[in-house]
Design a protein around this motif. Structure first.
Motif, PDB file in Angstrom:
ATOM      1  N   LEU A 147       1.829  16.439  36.366  1.00 31.38           N
ATOM      2  CA  LEU A 147       1.602  15.171  35.663  1.00 31.38           C
ATOM      3  C   LEU A 147       2.833  14.279  35.729  1.00 31.38           C
ATOM      4  CD1 LEU A 147      -0.370  16.198  32.472  1.00 31.38           C
ATOM      5  CD2 LEU A 147      -1.140  14.658  34.282  1.00 31.38           C
ATOM      6  N   HIS A 148       4.000  14.874  35.554  1.00 30.09           N
ATOM      7  CA  HIS A 148       5.249  14.112  35.589  1.00 30.09           C
ATOM      8  C   HIS A 148       5.426  13.440  36.958  1.00 30.09           C
ATOM      9  CE1 HIS A 148       9.352  12.961  34.696  1.00 30.09           C
ATOM     10  NE2 HIS A 148       9.703  13.490  35.856  1.00 30.09           N
TER      11      HIS A 148
ATOM     12  N   HIS B  72       2.984  10.569  37.271  1.00 26.81           N
ATOM     13  CA  HIS B  72       3.439   9.489  36.396  1.00 26.81           C
ATOM     14  C   HIS B  72       4.613   8.735  37.017  1.00 26.81           C
ATOM     15  CE1 HIS B  72       5.882   7.787  33.110  1.00 26.81           C
ATOM     16  NE2 HIS B  72       4.700   7.403  32.667  1.00 26.81           N
ATOM     17  N   GLU B  73       5.589   9.456  37.531  1.00 23.89           N
ATOM     18  CA  GLU B  73       6.773   8.817  38.116  1.00 23.89           C
ATOM     19  C   GLU B  73       6.414   7.935  39.316  1.00 23.89           C
ATOM     20  OE1 GLU B  73      10.084   8.727  37.114  1.00 23.89           O
ATOM     21  OE2 GLU B  73       9.134   9.493  35.312  1.00 23.89           O
TER      22      GLU B  73
ATOM     23  N   HIS C  73       4.614   4.885  38.033  1.00 25.11           N
ATOM     24  CA  HIS C  73       5.598   4.054  37.340  1.00 25.11           C
ATOM     25  C   HIS C  73       6.434   3.250  38.341  1.00 25.11           C
ATOM     26  CE1 HIS C  73       8.350   2.932  34.107  1.00 25.11           C
ATOM     27  NE2 HIS C  73       9.345   3.251  34.902  1.00 25.11           N
TER      28      HIS C  73
ATOM     29  N   GLU D 275      -0.818   4.557  35.010  1.00 28.10           N
ATOM     30  CA  GLU D 275       0.417   5.220  34.567  1.00 28.10           C
ATOM     31  C   GLU D 275       0.408   5.407  33.051  1.00 28.10           C
ATOM     32  OE1 GLU D 275       4.890   4.209  33.297  1.00 28.10           O
ATOM     33  OE2 GLU D 275       3.641   2.635  34.145  1.00 28.10           O
ATOM     34  N   GLN D 276      -0.024   4.393  32.320  1.00 34.01           N
ATOM     35  CA  GLN D 276      -0.057   4.484  30.866  1.00 34.01           C
ATOM     36  C   GLN D 276      -1.053   5.541  30.400  1.00 34.01           C
ATOM     37  OE1 GLN D 276      -0.734   0.355  29.902  1.00 34.01           O
ATOM     38  NE2 GLN D 276       1.450  -0.105  29.895  1.00 34.01           N
TER      39      GLN D 276
ATOM     40  N   VAL E  74      -1.851   8.248  32.158  1.00 32.01           N
ATOM     41  CA  VAL E  74      -1.223   9.540  32.465  1.00 32.01           C
ATOM     42  C   VAL E  74      -0.172   9.866  31.398  1.00 32.01           C
ATOM     43  CG1 VAL E  74       0.203  10.814  34.128  1.00 32.01           C
ATOM     44  CG2 VAL E  74      -1.704   9.399  34.942  1.00 32.01           C
ATOM     45  N   ARG E  75       0.591   8.869  30.985  1.00 31.03           N
ATOM     46  CA  ARG E  75       1.596   9.092  29.948  1.00 31.03           C
ATOM     47  C   ARG E  75       0.934   9.559  28.652  1.00 31.03           C
ATOM     48  NH1 ARG E  75       4.894   4.618  30.144  1.00 31.03           N
ATOM     49  NH2 ARG E  75       3.363   3.448  28.974  1.00 31.03           N
TER      50      ARG E  75
ATOM     51  N   MET F  88       0.210  13.135  28.963  1.00 30.62           N
ATOM     52  CA  MET F  88       1.440  13.918  28.863  1.00 30.62           C
ATOM     53  C   MET F  88       1.932  14.035  27.423  1.00 30.62           C
ATOM     54  SD  MET F  88       3.379  12.280  32.195  1.00 30.62           S
ATOM     55  CE  MET F  88       4.997  12.810  31.698  1.00 30.62           C
TER      56      MET F  88
ATOM     57  N   TRP G  42      -7.751  14.211  30.435  1.00 30.06           N
ATOM     58  CA  TRP G  42      -7.353  14.033  31.830  1.00 30.06           C
ATOM     59  C   TRP G  42      -8.544  13.669  32.710  1.00 30.06           C
ATOM     60  CZ3 TRP G  42      -4.162  13.288  35.697  1.00 30.06           C
ATOM     61  CH2 TRP G  42      -4.484  13.745  36.964  1.00 30.06           C
TER      62      TRP G  42
END
Length: 119
Positions: free
Chosen positions: A52-53, A56-57, A60, A82-83, A85-86, A89, A95
């Motif tokens: 997920l990170h 997200h990155e 982003h 992205e928002q 996914v955040r 997280m 999901w």
């Protein structure tokens, strides 16, 4: 003469836009790989924190830079996903709808990542 009418400035900006455009396919490939890593978890299980990170990155990065280089819609859609996914997280949100949204973004970007309309 201000920067927006300076021919050298405009040429440098056009070159930067072209350089960014050249990176879009590779970045979309990385997003597809990150999505695949998110799907590698057990059926029905949430993706790993690391997967997920990474997704997200990547989203982003696109969200933060695309608009600067003439890809406003790409940046807006990447930011929207992205928002989400955040939220997965940080809050454990659902999901399940996100992979389809990422796939839609990837398909749209493959057709024309600089398009003003997201369809």
């Amino acid at each position: 003469m201000n920067a927006s009418t300076d021919p050298d400035f405009r040429a440098r900006l056009a070159a930067l836009n072209a350089k960014f455009a050249a990176t879009v396919p590779g970045t979309m490939d990385k997003i597809a790989q990150a999505l695949a890593a998110c799907r590698d978890s057990d059926v029905g299980a949430a993706p790993s924190a690391a997967a997920l990170h990474q997704l997200h990155e990547l989203l982003h990065g696109v969200a933060g830079s695309a608009g600067t280089f003439g890809f406003a819609t790409l940046g807006q859609e990447a930011r929207r996903i992205e928002q989400q996914v955040r939220t997965v997280m940080k809050e454990g949100a659902d999901w399940e709808p996100i992979p389809a949204q990422v796939e839609r973004l990837l398909a749209w970007a493959a057709r024309d990542a600089s398009a003003a309309e997201y369809d």
